[in-house]
Design a protein around this motif. Sequence first.
Motif, PDB file in Angstrom:
ATOM      1  N   ASP A  82       4.657  -6.555 -11.359  1.00 30.54           N
ATOM      2  CA  ASP A  82       3.562  -7.353 -10.795  1.00 30.54           C
ATOM      3  C   ASP A  82       3.192  -6.896  -9.389  1.00 30.54           C
ATOM      4  O   ASP A  82       2.093  -7.189  -8.912  1.00 30.54           O
ATOM      5  N   ASP A  83       4.094  -6.190  -8.704  1.00 27.94           N
ATOM      6  CA  ASP A  83       3.837  -5.712  -7.349  1.00 27.94           C
ATOM      7  C   ASP A  83       3.224  -4.317  -7.320  1.00 27.94           C
ATOM      8  O   ASP A  83       2.962  -3.781  -6.241  1.00 27.94           O
ATOM      9  N   LEU A  84       3.009  -3.721  -8.486  1.00 24.07           N
ATOM     10  CA  LEU A  84       2.552  -2.330  -8.549  1.00 24.07           C
ATOM     11  C   LEU A  84       1.134  -2.221  -9.089  1.00 24.07           C
ATOM     12  O   LEU A  84       0.755  -2.922 -10.023  1.00 24.07           O
ATOM     13  N   THR A  85       0.359  -1.309  -8.486  1.00 22.43           N
ATOM     14  CA  THR A  85      -0.992  -1.007  -8.937  1.00 22.43           C
ATOM     15  C   THR A  85      -1.038   0.480  -9.251  1.00 22.43           C
ATOM     16  O   THR A  85      -0.597   1.309  -8.447  1.00 22.43           O
ATOM     17  N   PHE A  86      -1.576   0.832 -10.418  1.00 20.43           N
ATOM     18  CA  PHE A  86      -1.662   2.233 -10.808  1.00 20.43           C
ATOM     19  C   PHE A  86      -2.764   2.939 -10.026  1.00 20.43           C
ATOM     20  O   PHE A  86      -3.801   2.361  -9.726  1.00 20.43           O
ATOM     21  N   GLU A  87      -2.511   4.218  -9.689  1.00 15.01           N
ATOM     22  CA  GLU A  87      -3.457   5.059  -8.962  1.00 15.01           C
ATOM     23  C   GLU A  87      -3.861   6.234  -9.836  1.00 15.01           C
ATOM     24  O   GLU A  87      -3.188   6.559 -10.796  1.00 15.01           O
ATOM     25  N   GLY A  88      -4.895   6.906  -9.433  1.00 12.43           N
ATOM     26  CA  GLY A  88      -5.323   8.103 -10.139  1.00 12.43           C
ATOM     27  C   GLY A  88      -4.893   9.386  -9.459  1.00 12.43           C
ATOM     28  O   GLY A  88      -5.388  10.460  -9.767  1.00 12.43           O
ATOM     29  N   VAL A 132       8.739   6.556 -12.207  1.00  8.23           N
ATOM     30  CA  VAL A 132       9.739   7.306 -12.961  1.00  8.23           C
ATOM     31  C   VAL A 132       9.908   6.715 -14.360  1.00  8.23           C
ATOM     32  O   VAL A 132       9.921   7.431 -15.348  1.00  8.23           O
ATOM     33  N   LYS A 133      10.016   5.386 -14.416  1.00  8.11           N
ATOM     34  CA  LYS A 133      10.207   4.719 -15.706  1.00  8.11           C
ATOM     35  C   LYS A 133       9.695   3.292 -15.606  1.00  8.11           C
ATOM     36  O   LYS A 133      10.005   2.586 -14.661  1.00  8.11           O
ATOM     37  N   ARG A 134       8.931   2.889 -16.603  1.00  4.61           N
ATOM     38  CA  ARG A 134       8.390   1.531 -16.643  1.00  4.61           C
ATOM     39  C   ARG A 134       9.142   0.735 -17.701  1.00  4.61           C
ATOM     40  O   ARG A 134       9.284   1.173 -18.828  1.00  4.61           O
ATOM     41  N   SER A 135       9.606  -0.440 -17.323  1.00  2.34           N
ATOM     42  CA  SER A 135      10.293  -1.344 -18.244  1.00  2.34           C
ATOM     43  C   SER A 135       9.486  -2.625 -18.349  1.00  2.34           C
ATOM     44  O   SER A 135       8.397  -2.736 -17.799  1.00  2.34           O
ATOM     45  N   GLY A 136      10.045  -3.621 -18.988  1.00  2.24           N
ATOM     46  CA  GLY A 136       9.344  -4.886 -19.212  1.00  2.24           C
ATOM     47  C   GLY A 136       8.899  -5.578 -17.936  1.00  2.24           C
ATOM     48  O   GLY A 136       7.719  -5.861 -17.750  1.00  2.24           O
ATOM     49  N   ASP A 137       9.835  -5.878 -17.050  1.00  2.00           N
ATOM     50  CA  ASP A 137       9.514  -6.636 -15.843  1.00  2.00           C
ATOM     51  C   ASP A 137       9.485  -5.797 -14.565  1.00  2.00           C
ATOM     52  O   ASP A 137       8.915  -6.223 -13.563  1.00  2.00           O
ATOM     53  N   SER A 138      10.137  -4.644 -14.587  1.00  2.00           N
ATOM     54  CA  SER A 138      10.196  -3.824 -13.384  1.00  2.00           C
ATOM     55  C   SER A 138      10.080  -2.349 -13.750  1.00  2.00           C
ATOM     56  O   SER A 138      10.190  -1.978 -14.916  1.00  2.00           O
ATOM     57  N   GLY A 181       0.785  -1.221   0.000  1.00  2.00           N
ATOM     58  CA  GLY A 181       0.000   0.000   0.000  1.00  2.00           C
ATOM     59  C   GLY A 181       0.820   1.275   0.000  1.00  2.00           C
ATOM     60  O   GLY A 181       0.280   2.369   0.074  1.00  2.00           O
ATOM     61  N   LYS A 182       2.138   1.157  -0.094  1.00  2.00           N
ATOM     62  CA  LYS A 182       3.010   2.344  -0.103  1.00  2.00           C
ATOM     63  C   LYS A 182       2.950   3.007  -1.472  1.00  2.00           C
ATOM     64  O   LYS A 182       3.052   2.359  -2.495  1.00  2.00           O
TER      65      LYS A 182
END
Length: 142
Positions: free
Chosen positions: A38-44, A15-21, A9-10
């Motif tokens: 896979d550990d990240l959820t986009f917010e608005g 900054v930059k999105r790549s293939g796996d991380s 929840g942090k």
Amino acid sequence: MQTVRDDDGKRYVLVKRSGDSSRVRDPATGEERYLPNDDLTFEGVSPLVAAASGVADPVRRAVTAVHDERSLGLLVELVDRDAVSVVALLDAYDLCESDLHGLLGEFRAAGLLTETTVHGERGYAATEAAREAVAALRGGSE
């Protein structure tokens, strides 16, 4: 830029999105690191709002309520003087009544002042948030 949350929840600024991380920045520290996508959820949430969240709440309140050196000085005076009547404020400073009341209203809306009675007259006292903000802006703690 976008904001993301990890599995705990942090909140981070992407900054930059790549293939796996993705490289993310912690708004509280400014530190950057890579986290698995896979550990990240986009917010608005706006990335600028997320970046501001790294500043302590009382300081954010003061910074957004203060517009210039005079208004900052008024906030500092109210912290230093404790409770002060409106009459005493009008007598002591070079602010017209409407400017003074406008600033006091903004400070109250930001939770930096509370209305009180001083020697039977309407007045204002600094809140704990105001004291914490001024202490932080002065570079120390109370």
